[in-house]
Design an enzyme around this catalytic site. Sequence first.
Site, PDB file in Angstrom:
ATOM      1  N   ASP A 252      12.298   5.898   7.345  1.00 47.51           N
ATOM      2  CA  ASP A 252      11.145   4.438   7.356  1.00 47.51           C
ATOM      3  C   ASP A 252      10.815   4.028   9.061  1.00 47.51           C
ATOM      4  O   ASP A 252      11.685   3.965   9.958  1.00 47.51           O
ATOM      5  CB  ASP A 252      10.771   3.836   6.471  1.00 47.51           C
ATOM      6  CG  ASP A 252       9.446   2.914   5.619  1.00 47.51           C
ATOM      7  OD1 ASP A 252       9.333   3.463   5.306  1.00 47.51           O
ATOM      8  OD2 ASP A 252       9.510   1.564   6.596  1.00 47.51           O
TER       9      ASP A 252
ATOM     10  N   LYS B  17      14.401   1.683  -2.048  1.00 49.80           N
ATOM     11  CA  LYS B  17      14.822   1.158  -0.686  1.00 49.80           C
ATOM     12  C   LYS B  17      15.723   0.309  -0.116  1.00 49.80           C
ATOM     13  O   LYS B  17      16.388  -0.550  -0.852  1.00 49.80           O
ATOM     14  CB  LYS B  17      13.332   0.738  -0.373  1.00 49.80           C
ATOM     15  CG  LYS B  17      12.760   0.311   0.680  1.00 49.80           C
ATOM     16  CD  LYS B  17      11.528   2.029   1.109  1.00 49.80           C
ATOM     17  CE  LYS B  17      11.167   2.019   1.898  1.00 49.80           C
ATOM     18  NZ  LYS B  17      10.399   3.531   1.825  1.00 49.80           N
TER      19      LYS B  17
HETATM   20  P1  NDP Z   1       7.280   4.105  12.677  1.00 49.75           P
HETATM   21  O1  NDP Z   1       8.830   3.195  13.380  1.00 49.75           O
HETATM   22  O2  NDP Z   1       8.120   6.073  13.333  1.00 49.75           O
HETATM   23  O3  NDP Z   1       6.502   4.587  13.243  1.00 49.75           O
HETATM   24  C1  NDP Z   1       5.962   2.977  13.171  1.00 49.75           C
HETATM   25  C2  NDP Z   1       4.513   2.762  13.948  1.00 49.75           C
HETATM   26  O4  NDP Z   1       4.156   1.109  12.752  1.00 49.75           O
HETATM   27  C3  NDP Z   1       4.583   2.128  15.256  1.00 49.75           C
HETATM   28  O5  NDP Z   1       3.532   2.859  15.772  1.00 49.75           O
HETATM   29  C4  NDP Z   1       4.643   0.447  15.309  1.00 49.75           C
HETATM   30  O6  NDP Z   1       4.071  -0.038  16.574  1.00 49.75           O
HETATM   31  C5  NDP Z   1       3.747   0.445  14.295  1.00 49.75           C
HETATM   32  N1  NDP Z   1       3.762  -0.412  14.089  1.00 49.75           N
HETATM   33  C6  NDP Z   1       4.850  -1.553  13.308  1.00 49.75           C
HETATM   34  N2  NDP Z   1       4.842  -2.497  12.079  1.00 49.75           N
HETATM   35  C7  NDP Z   1       3.871  -2.568  12.674  1.00 49.75           C
HETATM   36  C8  NDP Z   1       3.074  -4.026  12.595  1.00 49.75           C
HETATM   37  N3  NDP Z   1       3.966  -5.433  11.953  1.00 49.75           N
HETATM   38  N4  NDP Z   1       2.147  -4.824  13.099  1.00 49.75           N
HETATM   39  C9  NDP Z   1       1.375  -3.361  13.400  1.00 49.75           C
HETATM   40  N5  NDP Z   1       1.813  -2.066  14.201  1.00 49.75           N
HETATM   41  C10 NDP Z   1       2.466  -2.037  13.546  1.00 49.75           C
HETATM   42  O7  NDP Z   1       7.689   4.603  11.313  1.00 49.75           O
HETATM   43  P2  NDP Z   1       7.021   5.394  10.278  1.00 49.75           P
HETATM   44  O8  NDP Z   1       5.643   6.388  11.146  1.00 49.75           O
HETATM   45  O9  NDP Z   1       7.829   6.535   9.835  1.00 49.75           O
HETATM   46  O10 NDP Z   1       5.999   4.163   8.987  1.00 49.75           O
HETATM   47  C11 NDP Z   1       4.528   4.002   9.367  1.00 49.75           C
HETATM   48  C12 NDP Z   1       4.424   3.616   7.573  1.00 49.75           C
HETATM   49  O11 NDP Z   1       4.425   4.968   7.214  1.00 49.75           O
HETATM   50  C13 NDP Z   1       5.687   2.650   6.957  1.00 49.75           C
HETATM   51  O12 NDP Z   1       4.578   1.389   6.160  1.00 49.75           O
HETATM   52  C14 NDP Z   1       6.563   3.308   6.280  1.00 49.75           C
HETATM   53  O13 NDP Z   1       6.517   2.766   5.486  1.00 49.75           O
HETATM   54  C15 NDP Z   1       5.381   4.293   6.315  1.00 49.75           C
HETATM   55  N6  NDP Z   1       6.368   5.619   5.478  1.00 49.75           N
HETATM   56  C16 NDP Z   1       6.808   6.033   6.401  1.00 49.75           C
HETATM   57  C17 NDP Z   1       7.615   7.116   5.678  1.00 49.75           C
HETATM   58  C18 NDP Z   1       8.049   8.393   6.398  1.00 49.75           C
HETATM   59  O14 NDP Z   1       8.777   9.135   6.102  1.00 49.75           O
HETATM   60  N7  NDP Z   1       8.568   8.182   7.464  1.00 49.75           N
HETATM   61  C19 NDP Z   1       6.789   8.117   4.151  1.00 49.75           C
HETATM   62  C20 NDP Z   1       5.944   7.207   3.338  1.00 49.75           C
HETATM   63  C21 NDP Z   1       5.906   6.211   3.732  1.00 49.75           C
HETATM   64  P3  NDP Z   1       5.525  -0.366  17.475  1.00 49.75           P
HETATM   65  O15 NDP Z   1       6.105   0.079  17.675  1.00 49.75           O
HETATM   66  O16 NDP Z   1       4.990  -2.017  18.773  1.00 49.75           O
HETATM   67  O17 NDP Z   1       6.536  -1.336  16.417  1.00 49.75           O
HETATM   68  O1  2IT Z   2       8.270   5.031   2.331  1.00 46.92           O
HETATM   69  C1  2IT Z   2       8.419   6.619   1.539  1.00 46.92           C
HETATM   70  O2  2IT Z   2       8.495   7.594   1.064  1.00 46.92           O
HETATM   71  C2  2IT Z   2       9.928   6.778   2.567  1.00 46.92           C
HETATM   72  N1  2IT Z   2       9.656   6.095   3.827  1.00 46.92           N
HETATM   73  C3  2IT Z   2      10.558   8.173   2.773  1.00 46.92           C
HETATM   74  C4  2IT Z   2      11.044   8.330   1.853  1.00 46.92           C
HETATM   75  C5  2IT Z   2      12.369   9.189   1.799  1.00 46.92           C
HETATM   76  O3  2IT Z   2      13.532   9.783   1.047  1.00 46.92           O
HETATM   77  O4  2IT Z   2      12.104  10.364   2.036  1.00 46.92           O
END
Ligand code: NDP
Ligand code: 2IT
Length: 444
Positions: A165, A125
């Site tokens: 992420d 990561k």
């Molecule tokens: P994005 O940046 O697309 O979206 C993040 C969302 O979460 C936004 O709505 C953001 O709001 C909100 N957010 C972020 N920080 C905070 C906080 N401190 N308090 C409240 N809301 C918050 O990210 P992703 O959708 O990609 O990721 C979301 C989660 O999913 C993370 O935990 C990530 O690690 C996990 N994840 C992502 C994967 C992926 O493929 N993208 C895969 C597996 C897990 P704001 O705009 O206000 O910051």
């Molecule tokens: O938390 C996660 O699994 C991710 N942000 C996706 C990682 C990836 O390599 O696709």
Amino acid sequence: MNYVDRTLKQLIEKNPGESEFHQAATEILTSLTPVIEAHPEYEKAALLERFVEPERTVLFRVPWVDDKGVVHVNKGYRVQFNSAIGPYKGGLRFHPTVNLSVIKFLGLEQILKNSLTGLPIGGGKGGSDFDPKGKSDNEVMRFCQSFMTELYRHIGEDTDVPAGDIGVGGREIGYLFGQYKRIRDAHVGVLTGRGLSYGGSLIRTEATGYGLIYITARALKDRGESLKGKTVVISGSGNVAIYACQKAQSLGAKVVSMSDSDGYIYDKNGIRLDIVKQIKEVRRGRIKEYADEVKGSEYHEGCKGVWTIACDAAFPCATQNEIDEESAKILVKNGVKCVGEGANMPSTLAAIEVFQKAGVLFLPAKAANAGGVATSALEMAQSSGRLFWSAEKVDETLKGIMESIYENVDAAAKRYRLDGNYVAGANIAGFEKVADAMMAQGIV
Ligand code: NDP
Ligand code: 2IT
């Protein structure tokens, strides 16, 4: 003191102040106790000490110049945690709260998540405390170019393959890839989540959210239930939240809420995802704008309030520790039957205990959100094979992977007489493969 407790104590002493890392390690190691007790050879090989220590940690300076000519310096991180079963794989997070503890908790989780996918990917990561919010496209581009100018020497399509992420989506991956290709003169699958015109995979954008709903539907089916007609609350409004909402709606659920770090919207008629996408994906706006556009919907300040809405199923898809003990109790009191973690470590240890004691179907992040990285591995396979799969093929494969994850996690829990405890099941099923690979490869 037993081997697990001793390892945890040492980890806390040797990594002071890293509270998120301590939290993830505590959850994982504690639930591995029965496996460790069944394998005394692990202690002789210092397997746990090696498992919790990253193979390599890269910290670097990221200097960049904003549109006004002001110079900024951010911190860059890449933790190459474990390569026993494949090249390091895991996302990059750009958010002001990023620090070494956050990256290490995410990296540790990633090792077991990637193992659960059944695909040959190790765990890593990275990221930066850079905040893309409010920055111009040119500023984001210059930051990404500077970040990659250092990171490129540590990664490669067979070594370490980053992805997105929080704060790293298609735009950022494009700029990062452009700079890597320019420095290395190699058009290879060194990043996943790439655009479809330069080596990306169909369905990668949707994969984490879709996967979350596929595994939930599979677990519900085991209980003679489905998402049809269920009231659903989703936190976040980013990549994971949007596609979880899309798939849940397509299966007949009524999603009544989404949020961002400022507050949440409630729409009793069901969220209009076309409006959310317009606000978040096109305009990069705030979720509060939804209430201005959709009659009858409400906006409330404060993101924690989202957990006070009565629902059958809750999908935290924003960030770590967004559900604390108090919110978990409110969810349970309001009748929640199922919690699926789209975000990484969104529930505190105390919140998990509340859900488990109440008999809620609780699907932990490393199983429930593995669809994103699994589809990244499918993107890697397509890059290596220099071919392109149809959306149907990727989606079917993703669905199959999520269903197998559920079956393996369920079976692992049952093997240790922990029926329905998917926290333990996921940790055990993920760890068994990594432990086997580490034992086979000697003391490295
Ligand atoms: P994005 O940046 O697309 O979206 C993040 C969302 O979460 C936004 O709505 C953001 O709001 C909100 N957010 C972020 N920080 C905070 C906080 N401190 N308090 C409240 N809301 C918050 O990210 P992703 O959708 O990609 O990721 C979301 C989660 O999913 C993370 O935990 C990530 O690690 C996990 N994840 C992502 C994967 C992926 O493929 N993208 C895969 C597996 C897990 P704001 O705009 O206000 O910051
Ligand atoms: O938390 C996660 O699994 C991710 N942000 C996706 C990682 C990836 O390599 O696709």
